[in-house]
Design a protein around this motif. Structure first.
Motif, PDB file in Angstrom:
ATOM      1  N   ALA A 111       5.713  -0.472 -11.826  1.00 49.67           N
ATOM      2  CA  ALA A 111       5.615  -1.922 -11.635  1.00 49.67           C
ATOM      3  C   ALA A 111       5.920  -2.367 -10.212  1.00 49.67           C
ATOM      4  O   ALA A 111       5.184  -3.201  -9.663  1.00 49.67           O
ATOM      5  CB  ALA A 111       6.512  -2.648 -12.633  1.00 49.67           C
ATOM      6  N   PRO A 112       6.977  -1.836  -9.541  1.00 50.92           N
ATOM      7  CA  PRO A 112       7.232  -2.301  -8.169  1.00 50.92           C
ATOM      8  C   PRO A 112       6.054  -2.046  -7.232  1.00 50.92           C
ATOM      9  O   PRO A 112       5.762  -2.839  -6.355  1.00 50.92           O
ATOM     10  CB  PRO A 112       8.461  -1.506  -7.732  1.00 50.92           C
ATOM     11  N   LEU A 113       5.346  -0.936  -7.463  1.00 49.57           N
ATOM     12  CA  LEU A 113       4.215  -0.625  -6.601  1.00 49.57           C
ATOM     13  C   LEU A 113       3.029  -1.543  -6.885  1.00 49.57           C
ATOM     14  O   LEU A 113       2.397  -2.062  -5.970  1.00 49.57           O
ATOM     15  CB  LEU A 113       3.821   0.842  -6.772  1.00 49.57           C
ATOM     16  N   PHE A 136       2.245  -2.292   8.392  1.00 49.71           N
ATOM     17  CA  PHE A 136       2.286  -2.682   6.980  1.00 49.71           C
ATOM     18  C   PHE A 136       2.740  -1.514   6.111  1.00 49.71           C
ATOM     19  O   PHE A 136       3.581  -1.673   5.221  1.00 49.71           O
ATOM     20  CB  PHE A 136       0.911  -3.189   6.522  1.00 49.71           C
ATOM     21  N   ILE A 137       2.224  -0.337   6.388  1.00 47.35           N
ATOM     22  CA  ILE A 137       2.603   0.840   5.600  1.00 47.35           C
ATOM     23  C   ILE A 137       4.096   1.120   5.740  1.00 47.35           C
ATOM     24  O   ILE A 137       4.791   1.329   4.747  1.00 47.35           O
ATOM     25  CB  ILE A 137       1.762   2.061   6.007  1.00 47.35           C
ATOM     26  N   HIS A 138       4.606   1.108   6.974  1.00 45.58           N
ATOM     27  CA  HIS A 138       6.012   1.438   7.188  1.00 45.58           C
ATOM     28  C   HIS A 138       6.967   0.346   6.723  1.00 45.58           C
ATOM     29  O   HIS A 138       8.079   0.639   6.282  1.00 45.58           O
ATOM     30  CB  HIS A 138       6.264   1.774   8.660  1.00 45.58           C
ATOM     31  N   LEU A 139       6.556  -0.899   6.824  1.00 41.11           N
ATOM     32  CA  LEU A 139       7.446  -2.002   6.465  1.00 41.11           C
ATOM     33  C   LEU A 139       7.372  -2.394   5.000  1.00 41.11           C
ATOM     34  O   LEU A 139       8.359  -2.852   4.425  1.00 41.11           O
ATOM     35  CB  LEU A 139       7.129  -3.223   7.330  1.00 41.11           C
ATOM     36  N   LYS A 140       6.240  -2.247   4.386  1.00 44.96           N
ATOM     37  CA  LYS A 140       6.057  -2.752   3.033  1.00 44.96           C
ATOM     38  C   LYS A 140       5.829  -1.650   1.990  1.00 44.96           C
ATOM     39  O   LYS A 140       6.430  -1.657   0.931  1.00 44.96           O
ATOM     40  CB  LYS A 140       4.864  -3.714   2.977  1.00 44.96           C
ATOM     41  N   VAL A 141       4.954  -0.705   2.280  1.00 48.71           N
ATOM     42  CA  VAL A 141       4.565   0.276   1.276  1.00 48.71           C
ATOM     43  C   VAL A 141       5.581   1.412   1.139  1.00 48.71           C
ATOM     44  O   VAL A 141       6.020   1.722   0.028  1.00 48.71           O
ATOM     45  CB  VAL A 141       3.161   0.838   1.588  1.00 48.71           C
ATOM     46  N   ILE A 142       5.966   2.032   2.245  1.00 50.39           N
ATOM     47  CA  ILE A 142       6.860   3.186   2.178  1.00 50.39           C
ATOM     48  C   ILE A 142       8.200   2.864   1.506  1.00 50.39           C
ATOM     49  O   ILE A 142       8.650   3.653   0.670  1.00 50.39           O
ATOM     50  CB  ILE A 142       7.041   3.833   3.566  1.00 50.39           C
ATOM     51  N   PRO A 143       8.847   1.729   1.796  1.00 50.39           N
ATOM     52  CA  PRO A 143      10.103   1.461   1.075  1.00 50.39           C
ATOM     53  C   PRO A 143       9.932   1.418  -0.446  1.00 50.39           C
ATOM     54  O   PRO A 143      10.794   1.885  -1.190  1.00 50.39           O
ATOM     55  CB  PRO A 143      10.556   0.100   1.618  1.00 50.39           C
ATOM     56  N   GLY A 180      13.355  -4.491 -10.328  1.00 50.92           N
ATOM     57  CA  GLY A 180      12.196  -3.689  -9.968  1.00 50.92           C
ATOM     58  C   GLY A 180      11.089  -4.457  -9.276  1.00 50.92           C
ATOM     59  O   GLY A 180       9.980  -3.973  -9.148  1.00 50.92           O
ATOM     60  N   ARG A 181      11.387  -5.665  -8.815  1.00 49.56           N
ATOM     61  CA  ARG A 181      10.367  -6.474  -8.130  1.00 49.56           C
ATOM     62  C   ARG A 181      10.580  -6.388  -6.633  1.00 49.56           C
ATOM     63  O   ARG A 181      11.706  -6.478  -6.157  1.00 49.56           O
ATOM     64  CB  ARG A 181      10.452  -7.920  -8.606  1.00 49.56           C
ATOM     65  N   PRO A 182       9.494  -6.230  -5.877  1.00 52.16           N
ATOM     66  CA  PRO A 182       9.654  -6.164  -4.430  1.00 52.16           C
ATOM     67  C   PRO A 182      10.043  -7.516  -3.842  1.00 52.16           C
ATOM     68  O   PRO A 182       9.550  -8.553  -4.256  1.00 52.16           O
ATOM     69  CB  PRO A 182       8.279  -5.730  -3.927  1.00 52.16           C
ATOM     70  N   ARG A 183      10.958  -7.489  -2.937  1.00 51.54           N
ATOM     71  CA  ARG A 183      11.392  -8.669  -2.195  1.00 51.54           C
ATOM     72  C   ARG A 183      11.269  -8.341  -0.715  1.00 51.54           C
ATOM     73  O   ARG A 183      11.142  -7.191  -0.331  1.00 51.54           O
ATOM     74  CB  ARG A 183      12.846  -9.025  -2.531  1.00 51.54           C
ATOM     75  N   VAL A 184      11.387  -9.340   0.113  1.00 50.18           N
ATOM     76  CA  VAL A 184      11.223  -9.138   1.549  1.00 50.18           C
ATOM     77  C   VAL A 184      12.473  -9.583   2.284  1.00 50.18           C
ATOM     78  O   VAL A 184      12.980 -10.671   2.044  1.00 50.18           O
ATOM     79  CB  VAL A 184      10.001  -9.930   2.072  1.00 50.18           C
ATOM     80  N   LYS A 185      12.968  -8.722   3.170  1.00 52.33           N
ATOM     81  CA  LYS A 185      14.051  -9.095   4.071  1.00 52.33           C
ATOM     82  C   LYS A 185      13.387  -9.434   5.396  1.00 52.33           C
ATOM     83  O   LYS A 185      12.643  -8.633   5.954  1.00 52.33           O
ATOM     84  CB  LYS A 185      15.044  -7.952   4.238  1.00 52.33           C
ATOM     85  N   LEU A 229       7.468   3.001  -2.171  1.00 51.82           N
ATOM     86  CA  LEU A 229       7.180   4.366  -2.622  1.00 51.82           C
ATOM     87  C   LEU A 229       8.455   5.196  -2.720  1.00 51.82           C
ATOM     88  O   LEU A 229       8.610   6.009  -3.632  1.00 51.82           O
ATOM     89  CB  LEU A 229       6.183   5.043  -1.675  1.00 51.82           C
ATOM     90  N   ARG A 230       9.378   4.983  -1.792  1.00 51.12           N
ATOM     91  CA  ARG A 230      10.663   5.683  -1.861  1.00 51.12           C
ATOM     92  C   ARG A 230      11.453   5.222  -3.091  1.00 51.12           C
ATOM     93  O   ARG A 230      12.063   6.030  -3.781  1.00 51.12           O
ATOM     94  CB  ARG A 230      11.472   5.437  -0.592  1.00 51.12           C
ATOM     95  N   HIS A 231      11.428   3.929  -3.344  1.00 49.10           N
ATOM     96  CA  HIS A 231      12.165   3.387  -4.494  1.00 49.10           C
ATOM     97  C   HIS A 231      11.666   3.979  -5.817  1.00 49.10           C
ATOM     98  O   HIS A 231      12.463   4.302  -6.695  1.00 49.10           O
ATOM     99  CB  HIS A 231      12.064   1.865  -4.526  1.00 49.10           C
ATOM    100  N   VAL A 232      10.357   4.099  -5.973  1.00 51.00           N
ATOM    101  CA  VAL A 232       9.807   4.599  -7.240  1.00 51.00           C
ATOM    102  C   VAL A 232       9.785   6.124  -7.298  1.00 51.00           C
ATOM    103  O   VAL A 232       9.375   6.693  -8.301  1.00 51.00           O
ATOM    104  CB  VAL A 232       8.398   4.019  -7.526  1.00 51.00           C
ATOM    105  N   GLY A 233      10.234   6.797  -6.229  1.00 54.68           N
ATOM    106  CA  GLY A 233      10.333   8.251  -6.238  1.00 54.68           C
ATOM    107  C   GLY A 233       9.065   8.983  -5.860  1.00 54.68           C
ATOM    108  O   GLY A 233       8.971  10.189  -6.059  1.00 54.68           O
ATOM    109  N   TRP A 234       8.086   8.291  -5.303  1.00 52.95           N
ATOM    110  CA  TRP A 234       6.854   8.950  -4.886  1.00 52.95           C
ATOM    111  C   TRP A 234       6.967   9.515  -3.477  1.00 52.95           C
ATOM    112  O   TRP A 234       6.090  10.227  -3.026  1.00 52.95           O
ATOM    113  CB  TRP A 234       5.674   7.985  -4.978  1.00 52.95           C
ATOM    114  N   MET A 235       8.035   9.160  -2.771  1.00 52.42           N
ATOM    115  CA  MET A 235       8.352   9.718  -1.455  1.00 52.42           C
ATOM    116  C   MET A 235       9.847   9.972  -1.431  1.00 52.42           C
ATOM    117  O   MET A 235      10.606   9.273  -2.104  1.00 52.42           O
ATOM    118  CB  MET A 235       7.982   8.738  -0.327  1.00 52.42           C
ATOM    119  N   PRO A 236      10.284  10.957  -0.625  1.00 55.15           N
ATOM    120  CA  PRO A 236      11.732  11.204  -0.549  1.00 55.15           C
ATOM    121  C   PRO A 236      12.455  10.049   0.127  1.00 55.15           C
ATOM    122  O   PRO A 236      11.876   9.317   0.946  1.00 55.15           O
ATOM    123  CB  PRO A 236      11.837  12.475   0.286  1.00 55.15           C
TER     124      PRO A 236
END
Length: 136
Positions: free
Chosen positions: A7-9, A116-123, A42-47, A125-132
């Motif tokens: 869901a977060p993704l 966009f990938i580094h600021l929004k997507v990768i965090p 589990g919802r994405p938020r923005v800092k 993906l890390r949260h859901v365990g798809w990246m270390p």
């Protein structure tokens, strides 16, 4: 079999905006350096605000240096105000939080995608365990 998208993704696509906007003066755009985080539900938020040191810790100091070494790419405060410190990646300040932005040429099609990938997507993906998880 492909696993179900967490869901977060999937919410990332629905809830987060890229923050890309034109800048006064011809030919420049900016993407806001807002970092995605996942809340307890589990919802994405923005800092949105960081010290430069804090942003570098989230994005990766070396990654920011490599990115801003590209022609026409700069990291600056969102707004040009005299009360905000200068962004210096050689000596990132850790006292004043403000909104940072990556400024780039309008014809640059790589900067907004990488940011966009580094600021929004990768965090996320890390949260859901798809990246270390990021290590210091």
């Amino acid at each position: 079999m492909v696993p179900e998208i967490p869901a977060p993704l999937s919410n990332l696509h629905n809830r987060l905006r890229s923050g890309i906007a034109p800048v006064r003066g011809a030919g420049r755009l900016r993407i806001m350096a807002w970092v995605a985080r996942v809340d307890p539900l589990g919802r994405p938020r923005v800092k949105k605000t960081f010290t430069t040191f804090g942003l570098a810790a989230e994005y990766g100091l070396e990654r920011l240096r490599e990115h801003t070494a590209c022609a026409g790419v700069t990291l600056e405060p969102r707004e040009d105000r005299p009360d905000l410190p200068v962004v210096d990646l050689n000596h990132p300040q850790d006292a004043v939080s403000f909104e940072h932005a990556l400024f780039f040429r309008a014809e640059d099609d790589e900067t907004p995608v990488v940011a966009f990938i580094h600021l929004k997507v990768i965090p996320v993906l890390r949260h859901v365990g798809w990246m270390p998880r990021q290590t210091a």
